[in-house]
Write a protein that holds these residues in place. Structure first.
Motif, PDB file in Angstrom:
ATOM      1  N   GLU A  17      75.977  13.828  32.600  1.00  0.00           N
ATOM      2  CA  GLU A  17      78.269  13.746  33.504  1.00  0.00           C
ATOM      3  C   GLU A  17      78.483  13.654  31.992  1.00  0.00           C
ATOM      4  N   LYS A  18      78.641  13.703  31.260  1.00  0.00           N
ATOM      5  CA  LYS A  18      79.752  13.728  30.028  1.00  0.00           C
ATOM      6  C   LYS A  18      79.363  15.463  29.352  1.00  0.00           C
ATOM      7  N   LEU A  19      78.812  15.474  29.820  1.00  0.00           N
ATOM      8  CA  LEU A  19      79.032  17.078  29.730  1.00  0.00           C
ATOM      9  C   LEU A  19      79.147  18.467  29.894  1.00  0.00           C
ATOM     10  N   PHE A  20      78.947  17.635  31.485  1.00  0.00           N
ATOM     11  CA  PHE A  20      79.058  18.695  32.889  1.00  0.00           C
ATOM     12  C   PHE A  20      80.126  18.375  34.014  1.00  0.00           C
ATOM     13  N   ARG A  21      80.673  17.277  33.676  1.00  0.00           N
ATOM     14  CA  ARG A  21      81.620  16.079  34.842  1.00  0.00           C
ATOM     15  C   ARG A  21      82.058  17.691  34.937  1.00  0.00           C
ATOM     16  N   LYS A  22      82.958  18.756  34.109  1.00  0.00           N
ATOM     17  CA  LYS A  22      84.206  19.057  34.358  1.00  0.00           C
ATOM     18  C   LYS A  22      83.777  21.024  35.154  1.00  0.00           C
ATOM     19  N   GLN A  23      82.253  20.528  35.269  1.00  0.00           N
ATOM     20  CA  GLN A  23      81.811  22.282  35.952  1.00  0.00           C
ATOM     21  C   GLN A  23      81.320  21.573  37.591  1.00  0.00           C
ATOM     22  N   GLU A  24      81.558  22.698  37.611  1.00  0.00           N
ATOM     23  CA  GLU A  24      80.683  22.965  39.154  1.00  0.00           C
ATOM     24  C   GLU A  24      79.796  23.180  39.273  1.00  0.00           C
ATOM     25  N   ILE A  25      79.048  23.168  39.219  1.00  0.00           N
ATOM     26  CA  ILE A  25      77.142  23.345  38.885  1.00  0.00           C
ATOM     27  C   ILE A  25      76.724  23.171  39.908  1.00  0.00           C
ATOM     28  N   LEU A  26      76.318  23.825  40.855  1.00  0.00           N
ATOM     29  CA  LEU A  26      75.348  23.977  42.047  1.00  0.00           C
ATOM     30  C   LEU A  26      73.542  23.621  41.561  1.00  0.00           C
ATOM     31  N   GLU A  27      73.232  23.334  43.166  1.00  0.00           N
ATOM     32  CA  GLU A  27      71.602  23.082  42.166  1.00  0.00           C
ATOM     33  C   GLU A  27      71.416  24.125  42.717  1.00  0.00           C
ATOM     34  N   GLY A  28      69.628  23.865  41.427  1.00  0.00           N
ATOM     35  CA  GLY A  28      70.060  25.615  40.725  1.00  0.00           C
ATOM     36  C   GLY A  28      70.128  26.616  39.875  1.00  0.00           C
ATOM     37  N   ASP A  29      71.452  25.941  39.651  1.00  0.00           N
ATOM     38  CA  ASP A  29      72.190  26.765  38.925  1.00  0.00           C
ATOM     39  C   ASP A  29      71.382  26.409  37.009  1.00  0.00           C
ATOM     40  N   LEU A  30      72.223  26.863  36.458  1.00  0.00           N
ATOM     41  CA  LEU A  30      71.950  26.582  34.486  1.00  0.00           C
ATOM     42  C   LEU A  30      72.974  26.902  34.038  1.00  0.00           C
ATOM     43  N   PRO A  31      73.718  25.897  33.290  1.00  0.00           N
ATOM     44  CA  PRO A  31      74.532  25.718  32.638  1.00  0.00           C
ATOM     45  C   PRO A  31      74.241  26.674  31.487  1.00  0.00           C
ATOM     46  N   GLU A  32      75.820  27.388  31.328  1.00  0.00           N
ATOM     47  CA  GLU A  32      75.377  28.347  29.987  1.00  0.00           C
ATOM     48  C   GLU A  32      74.575  27.253  28.380  1.00  0.00           C
ATOM     49  N   PRO A  33      74.788  26.791  27.882  1.00  0.00           N
ATOM     50  CA  PRO A  33      74.117  26.034  27.064  1.00  0.00           C
ATOM     51  C   PRO A  33      72.520  25.712  27.755  1.00  0.00           C
ATOM     52  N   PHE A  34      71.750  25.413  28.005  1.00  0.00           N
ATOM     53  CA  PHE A  34      70.390  26.348  28.655  1.00  0.00           C
ATOM     54  C   PHE A  34      70.418  27.397  28.542  1.00  0.00           C
ATOM     55  N   CYS A  35      70.919  28.231  29.368  1.00  0.00           N
ATOM     56  CA  CYS A  35      70.828  30.147  28.728  1.00  0.00           C
ATOM     57  C   CYS A  35      70.481  30.120  27.473  1.00  0.00           C
ATOM     58  N   ARG A  36      71.711  29.460  26.466  1.00  0.00           N
ATOM     59  CA  ARG A  36      71.476  30.039  25.726  1.00  0.00           C
ATOM     60  C   ARG A  36      70.423  29.463  24.717  1.00  0.00           C
ATOM     61  N   GLY A  37      70.290  28.182  25.067  1.00  0.00           N
ATOM     62  CA  GLY A  37      68.502  27.604  24.166  1.00  0.00           C
ATOM     63  C   GLY A  37      67.174  28.544  24.793  1.00  0.00           C
ATOM     64  N   LEU A  38      67.604  28.725  26.288  1.00  0.00           N
ATOM     65  CA  LEU A  38      66.203  29.428  26.866  1.00  0.00           C
ATOM     66  C   LEU A  38      66.126  30.467  26.529  1.00  0.00           C
ATOM     67  N   SER A  39      67.469  32.094  25.275  1.00  0.00           N
ATOM     68  CA  SER A  39      67.373  32.940  24.907  1.00  0.00           C
ATOM     69  C   SER A  39      67.516  32.874  23.390  1.00  0.00           C
ATOM     70  N   THR A  40      66.885  31.903  22.687  1.00  0.00           N
ATOM     71  CA  THR A  40      67.496  31.827  21.636  1.00  0.00           C
ATOM     72  C   THR A  40      65.885  31.206  20.730  1.00  0.00           C
ATOM     73  N   ALA A  41      65.593  30.331  21.669  1.00  0.00           N
ATOM     74  CA  ALA A  41      63.842  29.969  21.193  1.00  0.00           C
ATOM     75  C   ALA A  41      63.127  30.535  21.018  1.00  0.00           C
ATOM     76  N   HIS A  42      62.688  30.207  19.423  1.00  0.00           N
ATOM     77  CA  HIS A  42      61.491  31.093  19.317  1.00  0.00           C
ATOM     78  C   HIS A  42      60.345  30.083  18.036  1.00  0.00           C
ATOM     79  N   LEU A  43      58.997  30.329  18.509  1.00  0.00           N
ATOM     80  CA  LEU A  43      57.417  30.336  18.047  1.00  0.00           C
ATOM     81  C   LEU A  43      56.721  31.279  17.647  1.00  0.00           C
ATOM     82  N   SER A  44      56.569  31.160  16.549  1.00  0.00           N
ATOM     83  CA  SER A  44      55.545  32.670  16.193  1.00  0.00           C
ATOM     84  C   SER A  44      54.178  32.558  16.874  1.00  0.00           C
TER      85      SER A  44
END
Length: 636
Positions: A356-383
């Motif tokens: 709630e602290k992070l996304f209370r001002k955003q309308e995030i529909l069920e199944g949608d991904l907040p932008e920080p989630f997308c950034r994390g998924l697109s930058t994670a690295h594992l050798s």
């Protein structure tokens, strides 16, 4: 002149901000004497080069309401300036010299009871809950799922700690703070602090902890002292009796895809394995699991119901929801791991009051991904998991040659697959990646700086466009532990590749450089001697030839002659077919044994240097040890 001296160091370790307050301290206020030095660097070794008796002055930051009070403590702490000596100390904790060894550690306590005692000795028992842990078990995808979780929560603004295993090159890879491996100067004080406290309490009933138990304790120590907001902990083996299962109050638990692995420890049915994995569930603590076969899912549901665990089954991530971002880890299977990571991260945020602290001002529909989630998924690295590396050594070679006589291209496809299920996934990924390269009508000549291209690709250099390669060869570079069954691994890999139209020209079987009985680092000396025992590699080779030809290859050679023949592999072997190759000199029609990994890499490079129109694509798989060894060689 003394080989060691007293040095005063200032260790300012704790200038960090947090979402919540906790009190921590790095070391107990105690003095280390020579009697507290681990046996591996006992007093008889103090005059060896590389050790320094160091007085460390360090700060412990304590949060008191809104004020941060810095308290300075000073301890005489004998630590080594030689990182390799720390690896020796770690190596002394290896109790099982090879996988499958079930010998007892000793003492009168069971593993988890012993772990609880160690936690009390280190003063960590009451502090673990403050780490607000995500605990993840599974057969495949544990590391990827944990890495995705870490990146997501870091992008959400939290200070993260990530503990995974195994490491590929350096043990510090297992401990990430805010997405980066812990630095050597931070690692060493934590290491020797833990070592000294535990070694001081050693008795006949309570020996020093074995390697993984020590590393687990060290991870908890590091994350508490580094004041992380969230710790993501990957289970080592199984779950129920794993060293990490001293975590009693995680925020949320997860189980990745299950398969048949470690059957000598976990059982030879999927249900037995699932029971071990679900052993990390805690009463009333939410858990998430990816879709499993019914045999496994039934057991997981049963365990969850018995503990009143709210259990969610998570579908693979719909990558269309990523709003133009792409998963940074390659392979279709990563959508399964990403889906679980999203569910775990969201649950963690909700249960800690941060959603709630992070996304209370955003309308995030069920199944949608907040932008920080997308950034994390697109930058994670594992050798070492679906990773593509272009060889860099050819850059200096090309720069000294006329462009008309420059070398070809050598690409390594690295994946530590070591179970039948992961071999199939690896085969699909490799086939897709190779076919993608085949469709490319032109290429970049390796010339200048390193570029990270995403999706696990690393390319060194950028430059002018060239004509397509006339010749392409796919090579398998393989080794696996002797407890694994090559009949369950190699056919799965080959059949998957063949079904996609990809065929291996040759297979090279090599022993790993790293040893199961020794912890090494990136700076460790690479052994120059050849392995004198290649019996396992020749067994793998004979199975490969039988699989390819459809009949038993019956040839017996003197062991010494086999090794001598394996040392020399002519360049022409790359292009030989069955009609031109005889098994008389160790070279069967489709494979060869090479007694050392450096020799294998050298031969591949030589082949590329000799032919500027060839592209050699090498799949390195079967063992994370082998993958790590290749990475180590390519970085030198």
């Amino acid at each position: 002149m003394n080989a060691y001296s007293h040095t005063h160091l200032k260790c300012d370790l704790f200038g960090v901000s947090h979402f919540h307050d906790r009190s921590h301290c790095l070391f107990n206020n105690r003095t280390w004497s020579a009697s507290h030095v681990p046996d591996i660097i006992g007093t008889s070794h103090l005059n060896r080069r590389g050790y320094t008796s160091t007085t460390i002055s360090y700060q412990v930051m304590e949060h008191m309401q809104t004020n941060v009070v810095a308290k300075e403590y000073s301890d005489d702490l004998l630590i080594t300036s030689s990182y390799e000596s720390t690896m020796e100390a770690l190596s002394s904790l290896i109790t099982h010299k090879k996988r499958g060894d079930t010998s007892s550690v000793g003492g009168k306590y069971g593993k988890l009871e012993r772990m609880s005692i160690y936690l009390k000795i280190l003063g960590l028992e009451e502090k673990i809950d403050g780490l607000r842990i995500i605990h993840v078990a599974g057969t495949k995808g544990k590391g990827s799922t944990c890495t995705f979780c870490e990146a997501i929560l870091r992008e959400c603004g939290f200070r993260t700690g990530l503990f995974t295993s195994p490491h590929l090159i350096d043990v510090r890879e297992r401990f990430r703070i805010n997405g980066l491996d812990i630095t050597e100067d931070r690692f060493l004080p934590y290491f020797w602090s833990c070592w000294g406290q535990l070694e001081e309490k050693v008795t006949e009933d309570l020996p020093m902890p074995p390697l993984f138990q020590f590393l687990t304790l060290l991870a908890l120590k590091i994350f508490i002292c580094e004041q992380v907001d969230v710790a993501i902990i990957e289970v080592g083996l199984g779950g129920k009796r794993d060293s990490t299962n001293v975590i009693n109050k995680p925020v949320v638990c997860g189980i990745t895809s299950l398969g048949m692995d470690h059957i000598e420890t976990l059982g030879n049915t999927l249900g037995q394995i699932a029971s071990h994995k679900a052993g990390i569930f805690k009463p009333h603590i939410p858990a998430f699991v990816v879709p499993q076969l019914p045999e496994a899912m039934d057991v997981i549901h049963e365990v969850a119901e018995g503990l009143a665990v709210p259990l969610g089954v998570v579908p693979p991530l719909d990558c269309e929801k990523m709003d133009g971002f792409k998963l940074s880890l390659s392979g279709d299977h990563q959508s399964i791991n990403a889906g679980l990571a999203v569910a775990l991260s969201k649950c963690w945020l909700q249960r800690t009051g941060n959603w709630e602290k992070l996304f209370r001002k955003q309308e995030i529909l069920e199944g949608d991904l907040p932008e920080p989630f997308c950034r994390g998924l697109s930058t994670a690295h594992l050798s070492g998991r679906a990773q593509i590396v272009y060889d860099t050594s050819l850059k200096s070679y090309n720069s000294s040659k006329d462009p008309e006589s420059s070398s070809g291209d050598l690409i390594f496809y690295l994946d530590g697959a070591h179970s039948p299920e992961s071999m199939e996934v690896c085969g699909r990924w490799f086939s897709t990646a190779v076919k993608g390269n085949q469709k490319t009508s032109s290429r970049l000549r390796v010339e200048n700086a390193e570029q990270v291209l995403g999706n696990g690709h690393i390319q060194y250099g950028s430059g002018k466009m060239e004509e397509p390669y006339e010749t392409s060869r796919q090579i398998l570079l393989f080794n696996c532990m002797e407890v694994r069954d090559p009949q369950a691994l190699l056919p799965q890999l080959v059949n998957t590749c063949v079904s996609s139209g990809i065929h291996f020209s040759k297979a090279l079987f090599v022993p790993s450089m790293s040893s199961y009985s020794k912890v090494t680092s990136a700076a460790s000396v690479i052994p120059e001697n050849f392995s004198r025992d290649l019996s396992w590699q020749f067994k793998l080779q004979r199975f490969w030839e039988k699989m390819i030809h459809g009949k038993e290859v019956d040839i017996v050679m003197d062991a010494e002659l086999e090794i001598d023949a394996a040392k020399v592999l002519p360049y022409e072997f790359l292009y030989e077919d069955a009609s031109h190759c005889s098994p008389v000199d160790n070279r069967f029609s489709h494979s060869a044994v090479i007694p050392s990994l450096p020799l294998a890499i050298s031969w591949l490079r030589d082949c590329v240097k000799r032919n500027p129109s060839v592209r050699i694509q090498v799949l390195v798989t079967g063992s994370l040890h082998l993958v790590g060894d290749v990475l180590k060689l390519l970085k030198r």
